[in-house]
Design a protein around this motif. Structure first.
Motif, PDB file in Angstrom:
ATOM      1  N   LEU A 119      64.854  20.641  81.402  1.00 19.42           N
ATOM      2  CA  LEU A 119      63.920  21.762  81.355  1.00 19.42           C
ATOM      3  C   LEU A 119      64.134  22.664  80.141  1.00 19.42           C
ATOM      4  CD1 LEU A 119      63.830  22.759  85.129  1.00 19.42           C
ATOM      5  CD2 LEU A 119      62.057  21.571  83.812  1.00 19.42           C
ATOM      6  N   ASP A 120      65.329  22.682  79.576  1.00 21.62           N
ATOM      7  CA  ASP A 120      65.612  23.504  78.403  1.00 21.62           C
ATOM      8  C   ASP A 120      65.106  22.889  77.106  1.00 21.62           C
ATOM      9  OD1 ASP A 120      66.836  25.393  80.004  1.00 21.62           O
ATOM     10  OD2 ASP A 120      68.858  24.646  79.634  1.00 21.62           O
ATOM     11  N   CYS A 121      64.664  21.660  77.138  1.00 22.43           N
ATOM     12  CA  CYS A 121      64.187  20.987  75.926  1.00 22.43           C
ATOM     13  C   CYS A 121      62.786  21.493  75.565  1.00 22.43           C
ATOM     14  CB  CYS A 121      64.166  19.474  76.128  1.00 22.43           C
ATOM     15  SG  CYS A 121      65.815  18.794  76.431  1.00 22.43           S
ATOM     16  N   ALA A 122      62.494  21.468  74.268  1.00 18.10           N
ATOM     17  CA  ALA A 122      61.213  21.981  73.772  1.00 18.10           C
ATOM     18  C   ALA A 122      60.035  21.221  74.374  1.00 18.10           C
ATOM     19  CB  ALA A 122      61.171  21.861  72.253  1.00 18.10           C
ATOM     20  N   ILE A 123      58.947  21.942  74.594  1.00 19.12           N
ATOM     21  CA  ILE A 123      57.707  21.338  75.084  1.00 19.12           C
ATOM     22  C   ILE A 123      56.925  20.810  73.887  1.00 19.12           C
ATOM     23  CG2 ILE A 123      55.511  21.759  76.265  1.00 19.12           C
ATOM     24  CD1 ILE A 123      57.020  23.948  77.882  1.00 19.12           C
ATOM     25  N   ASN A 124      56.670  19.489  73.866  1.00 19.63           N
ATOM     26  CA  ASN A 124      55.909  18.853  72.788  1.00 19.63           C
ATOM     27  C   ASN A 124      54.402  18.967  73.014  1.00 19.63           C
ATOM     28  OD1 ASN A 124      58.353  17.932  71.800  1.00 19.63           O
ATOM     29  ND2 ASN A 124      58.129  15.901  72.671  1.00 19.63           N
ATOM     30  N   HIS A 125      54.005  18.926  74.294  1.00 21.08           N
ATOM     31  CA  HIS A 125      52.586  18.875  74.637  1.00 21.08           C
ATOM     32  C   HIS A 125      52.433  19.272  76.102  1.00 21.08           C
ATOM     33  CE1 HIS A 125      48.429  17.443  74.546  1.00 21.08           C
ATOM     34  NE2 HIS A 125      48.666  16.788  75.672  1.00 21.08           N
ATOM     35  N   VAL A 126      51.303  19.852  76.434  1.00 23.34           N
ATOM     36  CA  VAL A 126      51.000  20.187  77.827  1.00 23.34           C
ATOM     37  C   VAL A 126      49.839  19.305  78.274  1.00 23.34           C
ATOM     38  CG1 VAL A 126      50.281  21.977  79.446  1.00 23.34           C
ATOM     39  CG2 VAL A 126      51.800  22.555  77.541  1.00 23.34           C
ATOM     40  N   GLY A 127      50.105  18.441  79.257  1.00 22.40           N
ATOM     41  CA  GLY A 127      49.078  17.576  79.820  1.00 22.40           C
ATOM     42  C   GLY A 127      48.550  18.162  81.115  1.00 22.40           C
ATOM     43  N   HIS A 128      47.587  17.469  81.692  1.00 26.93           N
ATOM     44  CA  HIS A 128      46.949  17.970  82.916  1.00 26.93           C
ATOM     45  C   HIS A 128      46.820  16.869  83.955  1.00 26.93           C
ATOM     46  CE1 HIS A 128      46.104  21.727  80.926  1.00 26.93           C
ATOM     47  NE2 HIS A 128      45.781  21.009  79.860  1.00 26.93           N
ATOM     48  N   SER A 129      46.788  17.273  85.206  1.00 23.14           N
ATOM     49  CA  SER A 129      46.655  16.342  86.314  1.00 23.14           C
ATOM     50  C   SER A 129      45.437  15.443  86.097  1.00 23.14           C
ATOM     51  CB  SER A 129      46.513  17.114  87.628  1.00 23.14           C
ATOM     52  OG  SER A 129      46.441  16.223  88.716  1.00 23.14           O
ATOM     53  N   GLY A 130      45.660  14.144  86.233  1.00 17.74           N
ATOM     54  CA  GLY A 130      44.591  13.177  86.046  1.00 17.74           C
ATOM     55  C   GLY A 130      44.567  12.537  84.676  1.00 17.74           C
ATOM     56  N   ASP A 131      45.296  13.106  83.695  1.00 17.79           N
ATOM     57  CA  ASP A 131      45.364  12.487  82.368  1.00 17.79           C
ATOM     58  C   ASP A 131      46.002  11.100  82.477  1.00 17.79           C
ATOM     59  OD1 ASP A 131      44.348  14.827  81.292  1.00 17.79           O
ATOM     60  OD2 ASP A 131      46.200  15.403  80.251  1.00 17.79           O
ATOM     61  N   SER A 132      45.402  10.119  81.827  1.00 16.40           N
ATOM     62  CA  SER A 132      45.984   8.772  81.781  1.00 16.40           C
ATOM     63  C   SER A 132      47.252   8.801  80.946  1.00 16.40           C
ATOM     64  CB  SER A 132      45.001   7.779  81.167  1.00 16.40           C
ATOM     65  OG  SER A 132      43.880   7.640  81.998  1.00 16.40           O
ATOM     66  N   ASN A 149      59.318  14.856  83.884  1.00 15.86           N
ATOM     67  CA  ASN A 149      60.019  14.649  85.146  1.00 15.86           C
ATOM     68  C   ASN A 149      59.183  13.769  86.054  1.00 15.86           C
ATOM     69  OD1 ASN A 149      60.517  15.660  88.146  1.00 15.86           O
ATOM     70  ND2 ASN A 149      62.408  15.931  86.980  1.00 15.86           N
ATOM     71  N   ASP A 150      59.832  12.812  86.736  1.00 14.21           N
ATOM     72  CA  ASP A 150      59.122  11.832  87.554  1.00 14.21           C
ATOM     73  C   ASP A 150      58.352  12.435  88.725  1.00 14.21           C
ATOM     74  OD1 ASP A 150      59.876   9.810  85.854  1.00 14.21           O
ATOM     75  OD2 ASP A 150      61.420   8.988  87.176  1.00 14.21           O
ATOM     76  N   SER A 151      58.671  13.669  89.124  1.00 16.75           N
ATOM     77  CA  SER A 151      57.912  14.312  90.207  1.00 16.75           C
ATOM     78  C   SER A 151      56.497  14.667  89.751  1.00 16.75           C
ATOM     79  CB  SER A 151      58.633  15.572  90.691  1.00 16.75           C
ATOM     80  OG  SER A 151      58.590  16.591  89.704  1.00 16.75           O
ATOM     81  N   LEU A 152      56.247  14.625  88.447  1.00 10.43           N
ATOM     82  CA  LEU A 152      54.943  14.991  87.894  1.00 10.43           C
ATOM     83  C   LEU A 152      54.131  13.772  87.463  1.00 10.43           C
ATOM     84  CD1 LEU A 152      56.228  17.959  85.714  1.00 10.43           C
ATOM     85  CD2 LEU A 152      55.175  18.081  87.985  1.00 10.43           C
ATOM     86  N   LEU A 153      54.601  12.563  87.850  1.00 14.06           N
ATOM     87  CA  LEU A 153      53.954  11.317  87.432  1.00 14.06           C
ATOM     88  C   LEU A 153      53.546  10.480  88.635  1.00 14.06           C
ATOM     89  CD1 LEU A 153      56.418  10.357  84.566  1.00 14.06           C
ATOM     90  CD2 LEU A 153      54.157  11.433  84.336  1.00 14.06           C
ATOM     91  N   SER A 154      52.396   9.820  88.526  1.00 11.54           N
ATOM     92  CA  SER A 154      51.946   8.945  89.613  1.00 11.54           C
ATOM     93  C   SER A 154      52.984   7.855  89.862  1.00 11.54           C
ATOM     94  CB  SER A 154      50.591   8.318  89.269  1.00 11.54           C
ATOM     95  OG  SER A 154      50.702   7.494  88.116  1.00 11.54           O
TER      96      SER A 154
END
Length: 132
Positions: A75-88, A119-124
């Motif tokens: 969680l302390d690592c830099a955010i490269n991109h913000v995706g959204h629910s449903g993005d392939s 994090n795998d909790s955010l992936l299908s």
């Protein structure tokens, strides 16, 4: 890969991360095992992850809103991109990293023209089943 393997990999990584250091080098050949000391100690940089494999990609989607793609599996690592629910997304492989939503495995993901660790909790499907 079975969930039990991810569980044990996460447990081992958690135990190792408690030390907070990586020992580099080896004791002199004449030192006994009980008196050996490391030649140098280097603090961990969790965001400088060594890499990922691209030989077993699988398709999936982001399920978190938002879903942060990071430079490393913490969680302390830099955010490269913000995706959204449903993005392939394309899932490459997973590693054990920081805990989020009770989950310590992270998958290297390509989504929306960007790449990073999620994090795998955010992936299908709980992310990749292929260890990096």
């Amino acid at each position: 890969m079975p969930d039990s393997v991810k569980y044990w990999a996460a447990a081992v990584a958690a135990m190792l991360s408690l030390s907070g250091v990586v020992v580099v080098g080896a004791p002199a050949a004449t030192a006994s095992p009980t008196t050996a000391t490391p030649t140098s100690v280097i603090p961990l940089n969790p965001c400088a992850h060594p890499g990922w494999r691209e030989d077993t990609p699988t398709s999936g989607s982001l399920i978190g809103e938002p879903t942060n793609m990071r430079s490393g599996p913490y969680l302390d690592c830099a955010i490269n991109h913000v995706g959204h629910s449903g993005d392939s997304a394309i899932f490459e492989c997973y590693v054990v990293g920081g805990v989020y939503n009770g989950v310590s495995t992270w998958t290297f993901v390509y989504a929306d023209g960007s790449r990073g660790w999620v994090n795998d909790s955010l992936l299908s499907g709980g992310g990749s089943s292929n260890h990096c």
